[in-house]
Design an enzyme around this catalytic site. Structure first.
Site, PDB file in Angstrom:
ATOM      1  N   CYS A  77     -30.404  18.491 -83.663  1.00 22.29           N
ATOM      2  CA  CYS A  77     -30.619  19.032 -85.011  1.00 22.29           C
ATOM      3  C   CYS A  77     -30.651  17.919 -86.065  1.00 22.29           C
ATOM      4  O   CYS A  77     -30.057  16.853 -85.885  1.00 22.29           O
ATOM      5  CB  CYS A  77     -29.568  20.087 -85.343  1.00 22.29           C
ATOM      6  SG  CYS A  77     -27.955  19.454 -85.756  1.00 22.29           S
TER       7      CYS A  77
ATOM      8  N   GLU B 164     -22.258  25.968 -76.641  1.00 20.12           N
ATOM      9  CA  GLU B 164     -23.688  26.006 -77.006  1.00 20.12           C
ATOM     10  C   GLU B 164     -24.548  25.905 -75.753  1.00 20.12           C
ATOM     11  O   GLU B 164     -25.524  26.659 -75.583  1.00 20.12           O
ATOM     12  CB  GLU B 164     -24.029  24.852 -77.965  1.00 20.12           C
ATOM     13  CG  GLU B 164     -25.510  24.853 -78.341  1.00 20.12           C
ATOM     14  CD  GLU B 164     -25.926  23.602 -79.092  1.00 20.12           C
ATOM     15  OE1 GLU B 164     -25.156  23.118 -79.948  1.00 20.12           O
ATOM     16  OE2 GLU B 164     -27.033  23.112 -78.815  1.00 20.12           O
TER      17      GLU B 164
ATOM     18  N   HIS C 161     -14.937  23.928 -84.106  1.00 24.86           N
ATOM     19  CA  HIS C 161     -13.897  23.213 -83.370  1.00 24.86           C
ATOM     20  C   HIS C 161     -13.094  22.378 -84.364  1.00 24.86           C
ATOM     21  O   HIS C 161     -13.141  21.146 -84.358  1.00 24.86           O
ATOM     22  CB  HIS C 161     -14.543  22.362 -82.261  1.00 24.86           C
ATOM     23  CG  HIS C 161     -15.269  23.210 -81.257  1.00 24.86           C
ATOM     24  ND1 HIS C 161     -16.421  22.829 -80.626  1.00 24.86           N
ATOM     25  CD2 HIS C 161     -14.995  24.463 -80.800  1.00 24.86           C
ATOM     26  CE1 HIS C 161     -16.825  23.799 -79.811  1.00 24.86           C
ATOM     27  NE2 HIS C 161     -15.975  24.796 -79.907  1.00 24.86           N
TER      28      HIS C 161
ATOM     29  N   CYS D 294     -22.144  20.706 -91.878  1.00 25.76           N
ATOM     30  CA  CYS D 294     -23.590  20.972 -91.855  1.00 25.76           C
ATOM     31  C   CYS D 294     -23.865  22.379 -92.399  1.00 25.76           C
ATOM     32  O   CYS D 294     -22.943  23.194 -92.519  1.00 25.76           O
ATOM     33  CB  CYS D 294     -24.101  20.859 -90.426  1.00 25.76           C
ATOM     34  SG  CYS D 294     -23.330  22.083 -89.336  1.00 25.76           S
TER      35      CYS D 294
ATOM     36  N   CYS E  99     -26.579  29.472 -85.546  1.00 28.01           N
ATOM     37  CA  CYS E  99     -27.371  28.550 -86.368  1.00 28.01           C
ATOM     38  C   CYS E  99     -28.850  28.645 -85.959  1.00 28.01           C
ATOM     39  O   CYS E  99     -29.160  28.678 -84.767  1.00 28.01           O
ATOM     40  CB  CYS E  99     -26.867  27.130 -86.156  1.00 28.01           C
ATOM     41  SG  CYS E  99     -27.856  25.917 -87.056  1.00 28.01           S
TER      42      CYS E  99
ATOM     43  N   SER F 184     -18.123  19.995 -88.559  1.00 26.41           N
ATOM     44  CA  SER F 184     -17.275  21.163 -88.840  1.00 26.41           C
ATOM     45  C   SER F 184     -16.133  20.828 -89.804  1.00 26.41           C
ATOM     46  O   SER F 184     -15.231  21.636 -89.993  1.00 26.41           O
ATOM     47  CB  SER F 184     -16.722  21.732 -87.531  1.00 26.41           C
ATOM     48  OG  SER F 184     -16.043  20.735 -86.805  1.00 26.41           O
TER      49      SER F 184
HETATM   50  S1  SF4 Z   1     -27.143  23.052 -84.763  1.00 23.69           S
HETATM   51 FE1  SF4 Z   1     -24.908  22.944 -84.946  1.00 23.69          FE
HETATM   52  S2  SF4 Z   1     -24.531  20.918 -85.881  1.00 23.69           S
HETATM   53 FE2  SF4 Z   1     -26.713  21.389 -86.192  1.00 23.69          FE
HETATM   54  S3  SF4 Z   1     -26.859  22.354 -88.201  1.00 23.69           S
HETATM   55 FE3  SF4 Z   1     -26.613  23.999 -86.692  1.00 23.69          FE
HETATM   56  S4  SF4 Z   1     -24.399  24.394 -86.567  1.00 23.69           S
HETATM   57 FE4  SF4 Z   1     -24.663  22.398 -87.556  1.00 23.69          FE
END
Ligand code: SF4
Length: 286
Positions: free
Chosen positions: A190, A126, A39, A12, A96, A262
């Site tokens: 997301c 997270e 991960h 992503c 992010c 990932s």
């Molecule tokens: S929230 Fe996590 S999975 Fe979603 S775009 Fe951001 S890093 Fe990637």
């Protein structure tokens, strides 16, 4: 044997941007990554070879010794960020923006007087970051974990990588268990996760089994594996192409391919190439 790759699969933008930020670091030996950047053991090994210090996911109460600290895409609580800054640490913050959005939503709900429920896995970094700034909250990983909460207003947010269908079921259960409460729901799953889940769902209509590429302890990769198995299809979880065994595919005409958020693009490409080789080897025998 045919191989069909999901329309949305693999890395992503949040992970890609975090890796790009580290590409620009000149002296990795003086920089510590606060937990696992992703991960995914392949990526972690590459960072180790470059010389980055990598701190464990657990034991975060202790202050890192390095002067420069990388905050991973999973984010950390504002409280913890302030502690690091107060201790003189300089931060490379790769949180992010879609994780930062969950923090803002949860804090906004709390400030409005709501009791905050986080749909997600307790202990996931997270989720730890999200609840680290809240005084009263519940973390709910499943329908059976839903309880009755001590407020007339319940605010609900989600871990970004949580399955859409399961989150909807938990949300319904929260309403059922707290019939007098006003439920304020903020959809914080997301878009890249939604895209990958939707693409996998479409793929499962076309294939007999699926290869899922991603770290063995990647939450979102395991969720993709679960989604295949819940639909009654075989799912083969691999971290790299070398793990593929041609014998797995003897009984299948059509194989699907997807990957966690990932997974490096080159890893996904190598698995696809190896599957096509296996398909070419199997086809003449049919
Ligand atoms: S929230 Fe996590 S999975 Fe979603 S775009 Fe951001 S890093 Fe990637």
């Amino acid at each position: 044997m045919r191989v069909i790759t999901a329309k949305a699969a693999g890395m992503c933008f949040g992970v890609r941007d975090a890796l790009a930020a580290l590409d620009g670091v000149d002296q990795p030996g003086s920089v510590a990554i606060y937990g696992e950047l992703v991960h995914n053991d392949i990526v972690l090994h590459q960072l180790e070879l470059r010389g980055f210090q990598q701190l464990p996911e657990t034991g975060r109460e202790e202050l890192p010794t390095a002067a420069q600290i990388v905050i991973t895409a999973h984010g950390i609580s504002d409280n913890r960020r302030q502690q690091l800054v107060a201790a003189g640490k300089s931060l490379i913050d790769t949180t992010c923006p879609l994780v930062a959005r969950v923090h803002r939503a949860a804090q906004g709900l709390a400030q409005s007087g709501a009791f905050v429920v986080v749909i997600g896995r307790a202990g996931h970094v997270e989720v730890e970051g999200i609840v680290g700034d809240l005084e009263a909250f519940a973390v709910v990983p499943s329908v059976t974990a839903v309880g009755t909460y001590p407020s007339q207003t319940i605010g609900v947010v989600c871990q970004t990588t949580f399955p859409v269908d399961e989150a909807a079921a938990i949300r319904r259960q929260i309403a059922a268990c707290n019939p007098a409460a006003e439920i304020r729901w903020v959809d914080t799953i997301c878009q890249p996760t939604k895209d990958r889940q939707r693409a996998l769902s479409e793929l499962l209509d076309e294939v007999e089994a699926v290869v899922v590429v991603g770290g063995s302890h990647s939450h979102n990769t395991r969720r993709l594996v679960d989604a295949c198995r819940q639909r009654g299809l075989a799912a083969f979880h691999v971290e790299h192409a070398g793990e593929l065994d041609p014998d797995w595919f003897d009984d299948f005409e059509t194989i699907g391919l997807t990957a966690g958020t990932s997974t490096l693009p080159e890893t996904l490409h190598q698995v696809e190439e190896r599957l096509l080789e296996i398909a070419a080897e199997l086809t003449p025998a049919r």
